[in-house]
Motif scaffolding. Structure first.
Motif, PDB file in Angstrom:
ATOM      1  N   SER A 194      39.656  38.682  52.368  1.00  0.00           N
ATOM      2  CA  SER A 194      40.782  39.236  52.537  1.00  0.00           C
ATOM      3  C   SER A 194      40.870  40.728  51.709  1.00  0.00           C
ATOM      4  O   SER A 194      40.554  40.695  50.558  1.00  0.00           O
ATOM      5  N   LEU A 195      40.856  41.880  52.460  1.00  0.00           N
ATOM      6  CA  LEU A 195      40.626  42.901  51.850  1.00  0.00           C
ATOM      7  C   LEU A 195      42.024  43.993  51.733  1.00  0.00           C
ATOM      8  O   LEU A 195      42.981  43.933  52.952  1.00  0.00           O
ATOM      9  N   THR A 196      42.209  44.271  50.688  1.00  0.00           N
ATOM     10  CA  THR A 196      43.627  45.184  50.263  1.00  0.00           C
ATOM     11  C   THR A 196      43.289  46.537  50.005  1.00  0.00           C
ATOM     12  O   THR A 196      42.237  46.854  49.052  1.00  0.00           O
TER      13      THR A 196
ATOM     14  N   TRP B 203      41.195  56.334  46.109  1.00  0.00           N
ATOM     15  CA  TRP B 203      41.513  54.947  46.992  1.00  0.00           C
ATOM     16  C   TRP B 203      40.916  53.768  46.358  1.00  0.00           C
ATOM     17  O   TRP B 203      39.982  54.072  45.537  1.00  0.00           O
ATOM     18  N   PHE B 204      41.428  52.645  46.318  1.00  0.00           N
ATOM     19  CA  PHE B 204      41.089  51.608  45.633  1.00  0.00           C
ATOM     20  C   PHE B 204      41.296  50.305  46.589  1.00  0.00           C
ATOM     21  O   PHE B 204      41.893  50.129  47.470  1.00  0.00           O
ATOM     22  N   ILE B 205      40.238  49.260  46.270  1.00  0.00           N
ATOM     23  CA  ILE B 205      40.052  48.085  46.894  1.00  0.00           C
ATOM     24  C   ILE B 205      40.508  46.766  46.058  1.00  0.00           C
ATOM     25  O   ILE B 205      39.947  46.911  44.855  1.00  0.00           O
ATOM     26  N   ASP B 206      40.973  45.890  46.733  1.00  0.00           N
ATOM     27  CA  ASP B 206      41.138  44.509  46.040  1.00  0.00           C
ATOM     28  C   ASP B 206      40.584  43.661  47.082  1.00  0.00           C
ATOM     29  O   ASP B 206      40.777  43.632  48.251  1.00  0.00           O
ATOM     30  N   LEU B 207      39.881  42.524  46.561  1.00  0.00           N
ATOM     31  CA  LEU B 207      39.136  41.491  47.523  1.00  0.00           C
ATOM     32  C   LEU B 207      39.395  40.228  47.093  1.00  0.00           C
ATOM     33  O   LEU B 207      39.608  40.125  45.829  1.00  0.00           O
ATOM     34  N   ALA B 208      39.768  39.533  48.010  1.00  0.00           N
ATOM     35  CA  ALA B 208      40.056  37.999  47.804  1.00  0.00           C
ATOM     36  C   ALA B 208      39.315  36.948  48.895  1.00  0.00           C
ATOM     37  O   ALA B 208      39.358  37.389  49.917  1.00  0.00           O
ATOM     38  N   ASP B 209      38.913  35.886  48.292  1.00  0.00           N
ATOM     39  CA  ASP B 209      38.535  34.657  49.338  1.00  0.00           C
ATOM     40  C   ASP B 209      39.760  34.455  50.244  1.00  0.00           C
ATOM     41  O   ASP B 209      40.879  34.037  49.788  1.00  0.00           O
ATOM     42  N   ALA B 210      39.478  34.721  51.657  1.00  0.00           N
ATOM     43  CA  ALA B 210      40.957  34.436  52.396  1.00  0.00           C
ATOM     44  C   ALA B 210      41.126  32.936  52.479  1.00  0.00           C
ATOM     45  O   ALA B 210      42.240  32.710  52.849  1.00  0.00           O
ATOM     46  N   GLU B 211      40.358  32.093  52.185  1.00  0.00           N
ATOM     47  CA  GLU B 211      40.468  30.579  52.362  1.00  0.00           C
ATOM     48  C   GLU B 211      41.304  30.188  51.080  1.00  0.00           C
ATOM     49  O   GLU B 211      42.112  29.078  51.072  1.00  0.00           O
ATOM     50  N   SER B 212      40.840  30.587  49.916  1.00  0.00           N
ATOM     51  CA  SER B 212      41.294  30.143  48.542  1.00  0.00           C
ATOM     52  C   SER B 212      42.089  30.931  47.986  1.00  0.00           C
ATOM     53  O   SER B 212      42.764  30.611  46.730  1.00  0.00           O
ATOM     54  N   ASP B 213      42.370  32.286  48.426  1.00  0.00           N
ATOM     55  CA  ASP B 213      42.983  33.307  47.612  1.00  0.00           C
ATOM     56  C   ASP B 213      42.363  33.473  46.181  1.00  0.00           C
ATOM     57  O   ASP B 213      43.066  34.059  45.591  1.00  0.00           O
ATOM     58  N   GLU B 214      41.109  33.260  46.090  1.00  0.00           N
ATOM     59  CA  GLU B 214      40.429  33.586  44.555  1.00  0.00           C
ATOM     60  C   GLU B 214      40.368  35.158  44.814  1.00  0.00           C
ATOM     61  O   GLU B 214      39.670  35.534  45.570  1.00  0.00           O
ATOM     62  N   VAL B 215      40.627  35.536  43.744  1.00  0.00           N
ATOM     63  CA  VAL B 215      40.633  36.964  43.389  1.00  0.00           C
ATOM     64  C   VAL B 215      38.963  37.211  43.133  1.00  0.00           C
ATOM     65  O   VAL B 215      38.518  36.920  42.306  1.00  0.00           O
ATOM     66  N   LEU B 216      38.314  38.115  43.998  1.00  0.00           N
ATOM     67  CA  LEU B 216      36.926  38.409  43.773  1.00  0.00           C
ATOM     68  C   LEU B 216      36.765  40.036  43.150  1.00  0.00           C
ATOM     69  O   LEU B 216      35.894  40.041  42.203  1.00  0.00           O
ATOM     70  N   VAL B 217      37.783  40.912  43.534  1.00  0.00           N
ATOM     71  CA  VAL B 217      37.725  42.312  42.914  1.00  0.00           C
ATOM     72  C   VAL B 217      39.137  42.609  42.603  1.00  0.00           C
ATOM     73  O   VAL B 217      39.859  42.473  43.945  1.00  0.00           O
ATOM     74  N   SER B 218      39.471  43.481  41.853  1.00  0.00           N
ATOM     75  CA  SER B 218      40.846  44.146  41.651  1.00  0.00           C
ATOM     76  C   SER B 218      40.589  45.406  40.973  1.00  0.00           C
ATOM     77  O   SER B 218      40.140  45.673  40.095  1.00  0.00           O
TER      78      SER B 218
END
Length: 104
Positions: free
Chosen positions: A26-28, A40-55
């Motif tokens: 999941s990319l925001t 511009w900034f990005i946040d990344l999360a595992d789409a299945e577990s919602d674990e934040v990968l990058v914020s």
């Protein structure tokens, strides 16, 4: 190595889900107009577990983005004008600047 162009626009806040390297992500992506020219900034999360990968990771042209992380992919922000300039203002994203995902 597979490369994918993500469907981004100049919308100041965007969210999408994609699969790269066997991982659902999941990319925001969001725009902060301060300082002048903005960033511009990005946040990344595992789409299945919602674990934040990058914020809150700032993205720039000309450098591999998150390549040193243990993710099965990284990003590259490409300036299609060939000048390798970062997006200036909120309107360059999705037109002059494209975001690509590259699988490792």
């Amino acid at each position: 190595m597979a490369t994918y162009k993500l469907p981004i626009s100049s919308d100041p806040r965007q969210r999408m889900t994609f699969n790269a390297g066997g991982m659902n992500v999941s990319l925001t992506m969001y725009y902060n107009p301060i300082p002048d020219g903005g960033q511009w900034f990005i946040d990344l999360a595992d789409a299945e577990s919602d674990e934040v990968l990058v914020s809150g990771y700032a993205i720039v042209c000309g450098a591999p983005i998150l390549k040193r992380m243990t993710l099965p992919f990284y990003f590259r922000l490409i300036d299609t004008s060939g000048l390798n300039l970062n997006p200036y203002g909120g309107n360059d994203m999705g037109s002059r600047c494209e975001l690509h995902v590259i699988e490792k």
